[in-house]
Design a protein around this motif. Sequence first.
Motif, PDB file in Angstrom:
ATOM      1  N   ILE A  45       0.830  -1.213   0.000  1.00 58.55           N
ATOM      2  CA  ILE A  45       0.000   0.000   0.000  1.00 58.55           C
ATOM      3  C   ILE A  45       0.861   1.258   0.000  1.00 58.55           C
ATOM      4  O   ILE A  45       0.602   2.212  -0.742  1.00 58.55           O
ATOM      5  CB  ILE A  45      -0.961  -0.018   1.204  1.00 58.55           C
ATOM      6  N   GLY A  46       1.909   1.261   0.839  1.00 62.10           N
ATOM      7  CA  GLY A  46       2.794   2.421   0.891  1.00 62.10           C
ATOM      8  C   GLY A  46       3.516   2.640  -0.426  1.00 62.10           C
ATOM      9  O   GLY A  46       3.616   3.773  -0.920  1.00 62.10           O
ATOM     10  N   GLY A  47       4.026   1.550  -1.007  1.00 63.04           N
ATOM     11  CA  GLY A  47       4.710   1.666  -2.293  1.00 63.04           C
ATOM     12  C   GLY A  47       3.771   2.127  -3.392  1.00 63.04           C
ATOM     13  O   GLY A  47       4.138   2.940  -4.249  1.00 63.04           O
ATOM     14  N   LEU A  48       2.525   1.614  -3.372  1.00 66.53           N
ATOM     15  CA  LEU A  48       1.523   2.007  -4.363  1.00 66.53           C
ATOM     16  C   LEU A  48       1.211   3.502  -4.262  1.00 66.53           C
ATOM     17  O   LEU A  48       1.170   4.218  -5.274  1.00 66.53           O
ATOM     18  CB  LEU A  48       0.251   1.184  -4.155  1.00 66.53           C
ATOM     19  N   ILE A  49       1.013   3.981  -3.032  1.00 67.47           N
ATOM     20  CA  ILE A  49       0.725   5.404  -2.826  1.00 67.47           C
ATOM     21  C   ILE A  49       1.899   6.254  -3.301  1.00 67.47           C
ATOM     22  O   ILE A  49       1.711   7.271  -3.987  1.00 67.47           O
ATOM     23  CB  ILE A  49       0.424   5.685  -1.340  1.00 67.47           C
ATOM     24  N   ALA A  50       3.113   5.845  -2.968  1.00 66.17           N
ATOM     25  CA  ALA A  50       4.300   6.607  -3.377  1.00 66.17           C
ATOM     26  C   ALA A  50       4.417   6.665  -4.897  1.00 66.17           C
ATOM     27  O   ALA A  50       4.701   7.729  -5.472  1.00 66.17           O
ATOM     28  CB  ALA A  50       5.551   5.971  -2.767  1.00 66.17           C
ATOM     29  N   ALA A  51       4.197   5.535  -5.567  1.00 68.04           N
ATOM     30  CA  ALA A  51       4.306   5.494  -7.027  1.00 68.04           C
ATOM     31  C   ALA A  51       3.237   6.366  -7.686  1.00 68.04           C
ATOM     32  O   ALA A  51       3.502   7.031  -8.697  1.00 68.04           O
ATOM     33  CB  ALA A  51       4.179   4.049  -7.509  1.00 68.04           C
ATOM     34  N   MET A  52       2.032   6.371  -7.111  1.00 67.11           N
ATOM     35  CA  MET A  52       0.956   7.202  -7.661  1.00 67.11           C
ATOM     36  C   MET A  52       1.272   8.683  -7.483  1.00 67.11           C
ATOM     37  O   MET A  52       0.976   9.506  -8.352  1.00 67.11           O
ATOM     38  CB  MET A  52      -0.372   6.857  -6.988  1.00 67.11           C
ATOM     39  N   LEU A  53       1.897   9.046  -6.344  1.00 65.59           N
ATOM     40  CA  LEU A  53       2.278  10.439  -6.105  1.00 65.59           C
ATOM     41  C   LEU A  53       3.322  10.911  -7.106  1.00 65.59           C
ATOM     42  O   LEU A  53       3.316  12.062  -7.541  1.00 65.59           O
ATOM     43  CB  LEU A  53       2.803  10.599  -4.677  1.00 65.59           C
ATOM     44  N   VAL A  54       4.222   9.994  -7.476  1.00 68.58           N
ATOM     45  CA  VAL A  54       5.243  10.342  -8.462  1.00 68.58           C
ATOM     46  C   VAL A  54       4.630  10.470  -9.858  1.00 68.58           C
ATOM     47  O   VAL A  54       5.018  11.336 -10.645  1.00 68.58           O
ATOM     48  CB  VAL A  54       6.366   9.278  -8.465  1.00 68.58           C
ATOM     49  N   SER A  55       3.646   9.635 -10.164  1.00 69.75           N
ATOM     50  CA  SER A  55       3.096   9.553 -11.525  1.00 69.75           C
ATOM     51  C   SER A  55       2.084  10.651 -11.851  1.00 69.75           C
ATOM     52  O   SER A  55       1.952  11.045 -13.010  1.00 69.75           O
ATOM     53  CB  SER A  55       2.426   8.190 -11.740  1.00 69.75           C
ATOM     54  N   PHE A  56       1.345  11.121 -10.845  1.00 68.50           N
ATOM     55  CA  PHE A  56       0.254  12.047 -11.104  1.00 68.50           C
ATOM     56  C   PHE A  56       0.377  13.293 -10.234  1.00 68.50           C
ATOM     57  O   PHE A  56       1.060  13.287  -9.212  1.00 68.50           O
ATOM     58  CB  PHE A  56      -1.101  11.377 -10.840  1.00 68.50           C
ATOM     59  N   SER A  57      -0.327  14.335 -10.663  1.00 63.99           N
ATOM     60  CA  SER A  57      -0.382  15.561  -9.864  1.00 63.99           C
ATOM     61  C   SER A  57      -1.444  15.402  -8.773  1.00 63.99           C
ATOM     62  O   SER A  57      -2.289  14.506  -8.834  1.00 63.99           O
ATOM     63  CB  SER A  57      -0.740  16.749 -10.757  1.00 63.99           C
ATOM     64  N   ILE A  58      -1.398  16.299  -7.790  1.00 62.81           N
ATOM     65  CA  ILE A  58      -2.381  16.258  -6.710  1.00 62.81           C
ATOM     66  C   ILE A  58      -3.790  16.434  -7.262  1.00 62.81           C
ATOM     67  O   ILE A  58      -4.740  15.758  -6.840  1.00 62.81           O
ATOM     68  CB  ILE A  58      -2.078  17.353  -5.666  1.00 62.81           C
ATOM     69  N   ARG A  59      -3.941  17.324  -8.236  1.00 63.64           N
ATOM     70  CA  ARG A  59      -5.263  17.563  -8.830  1.00 63.64           C
ATOM     71  C   ARG A  59      -5.813  16.299  -9.473  1.00 63.64           C
ATOM     72  O   ARG A  59      -6.993  15.994  -9.353  1.00 63.64           O
ATOM     73  CB  ARG A  59      -5.163  18.682  -9.873  1.00 63.64           C
ATOM     74  N   GLU A  60      -4.942  15.551 -10.141  1.00 62.77           N
ATOM     75  CA  GLU A  60      -5.380  14.304 -10.781  1.00 62.77           C
ATOM     76  C   GLU A  60      -5.688  13.227  -9.745  1.00 62.77           C
ATOM     77  O   GLU A  60      -6.671  12.491  -9.879  1.00 62.77           O
ATOM     78  CB  GLU A  60      -4.302  13.818 -11.748  1.00 62.77           C
ATOM     79  N   LEU A  61      -4.864  13.159  -8.693  1.00 58.67           N
ATOM     80  CA  LEU A  61      -5.083  12.137  -7.667  1.00 58.67           C
ATOM     81  C   LEU A  61      -6.373  12.373  -6.887  1.00 58.67           C
ATOM     82  O   LEU A  61      -6.983  11.435  -6.381  1.00 58.67           O
ATOM     83  CB  LEU A  61      -3.893  12.094  -6.709  1.00 58.67           C
ATOM     84  N   LYS A  62      -6.800  13.633  -6.800  1.00 62.01           N
ATOM     85  CA  LYS A  62      -8.060  13.930  -6.111  1.00 62.01           C
ATOM     86  C   LYS A  62      -9.248  13.303  -6.826  1.00 62.01           C
ATOM     87  O   LYS A  62     -10.307  13.120  -6.225  1.00 62.01           O
ATOM     88  CB  LYS A  62      -8.256  15.448  -6.005  1.00 62.01           C
ATOM     89  N   GLN A  63      -9.077  12.987  -8.103  1.00 65.60           N
ATOM     90  CA  GLN A  63     -10.158  12.389  -8.890  1.00 65.60           C
ATOM     91  C   GLN A  63     -10.277  10.884  -8.660  1.00 65.60           C
ATOM     92  O   GLN A  63     -11.261  10.271  -9.093  1.00 65.60           O
ATOM     93  CB  GLN A  63      -9.913  12.634 -10.387  1.00 65.60           C
ATOM     94  N   LEU A  64      -9.280  10.264  -7.992  1.00 68.43           N
ATOM     95  CA  LEU A  64      -9.262   8.810  -7.867  1.00 68.43           C
ATOM     96  C   LEU A  64     -10.498   8.268  -7.163  1.00 68.43           C
ATOM     97  O   LEU A  64     -11.113   7.299  -7.607  1.00 68.43           O
ATOM     98  CB  LEU A  64      -7.992   8.358  -7.135  1.00 68.43           C
ATOM     99  N   GLY A  65     -10.882   8.909  -6.045  1.00 66.68           N
ATOM    100  CA  GLY A  65     -12.072   8.451  -5.326  1.00 66.68           C
ATOM    101  C   GLY A  65     -13.316   8.565  -6.179  1.00 66.68           C
ATOM    102  O   GLY A  65     -14.154   7.649  -6.220  1.00 66.68           O
ATOM    103  N   LYS A  66     -13.441   9.689  -6.893  1.00 64.29           N
ATOM    104  CA  LYS A  66     -14.599   9.889  -7.771  1.00 64.29           C
ATOM    105  C   LYS A  66     -14.611   8.858  -8.888  1.00 64.29           C
ATOM    106  O   LYS A  66     -15.663   8.312  -9.244  1.00 64.29           O
ATOM    107  CB  LYS A  66     -14.548  11.309  -8.357  1.00 64.29           C
ATOM    108  N   VAL A  67     -13.427   8.572  -9.445  1.00 64.32           N
ATOM    109  CA  VAL A  67     -13.330   7.599 -10.541  1.00 64.32           C
ATOM    110  C   VAL A  67     -13.737   6.209 -10.055  1.00 64.32           C
ATOM    111  O   VAL A  67     -14.475   5.486 -10.747  1.00 64.32           O
ATOM    112  CB  VAL A  67     -11.894   7.576 -11.108  1.00 64.32           C
ATOM    113  N   MET A  68     -13.292   5.828  -8.872  1.00 70.92           N
ATOM    114  CA  MET A  68     -13.645   4.511  -8.335  1.00 70.92           C
ATOM    115  C   MET A  68     -15.140   4.434  -8.034  1.00 70.92           C
ATOM    116  O   MET A  68     -15.770   3.397  -8.245  1.00 70.92           O
ATOM    117  CB  MET A  68     -12.815   4.212  -7.082  1.00 70.92           C
TER     118      MET A  68
END
Length: 268
Positions: A45-68
């Motif tokens: 989980i920690g590695g997944l979160i870290a990789a997502m932070l590197v790959s996307f911007s905060i604005r894009e990551l805020k959409q993850l909950g909505k997308v799911m």
Amino acid sequence: MKKLDVLTPIGVVVGFLFVAFAIISNAGVTGFSSFIDLPSMLVVIGGLIAAMLVSFSIRELKQLGKVMRESFRDVEYDLHNLIRTFVTLSEKARREGLLSLEAEVEAVEDPFIRKGVLLAIDGVEQDVIVDIMNAEIIALEERHRKNKSLLDKAGEYAPAWGMIGTLIGLVLMLKNLNDPASLGPNMAIALLTTLYGSLLANLVFLPMASKLAMKTEKEVFMKQIVIEGVIGVQSGQNPKIVEEKLRVFLSHEELHAAAREGALRDEA
């Protein structure tokens, strides 16, 4: 109309239940605790979160909950009602002219239909209407592609971090080769990270991404029907021709259902 897509939560729950049943049937209820390891969970989980932070911007990551959440919703499209809407608009346009549709279109809920008909009422040329509406479809596909990429990347990173956790466990295990009794338990714990990562990817992230892709295809398909309907109304086609043009988008099952419905109306 949006409603809860019950198949998504059912599929996720059933998948986890079958995995749990397979574990319990072989290891028993007490042995189930062997498959729960906090450090392994933290690595994945920690590695997944870290990789997502590197790959996307905060604005894009805020959409993850909505997308799911979107993968837990379904939109019902009534093709028969859509066809009837354009047949009605076509009849009125031929009788009273395009300007008479201004009041009719206000009652239409779908903003894409309203936009197309209003463009026709404003006297915009057919090619321009098609270009404008296709541009909106392209923009929609691009938005959905970006949102889906969040789940695609999570599905890629989860098993990769599971393998990284396994490698960490194997290194720690090899450092304790002088204690043969610990090799088996340490190997089991090392492999748990791969299990966690694979479960997250193949039971949560990738299936949800696939569901979103199918919903996008369905939405684009409906919008293409709308474009055909708008052009039929704008060009003053015979309502029967408009209906026949739009009926080609129906599946065989939908055509049979429409035929039965028409027969029932005739009998009544």
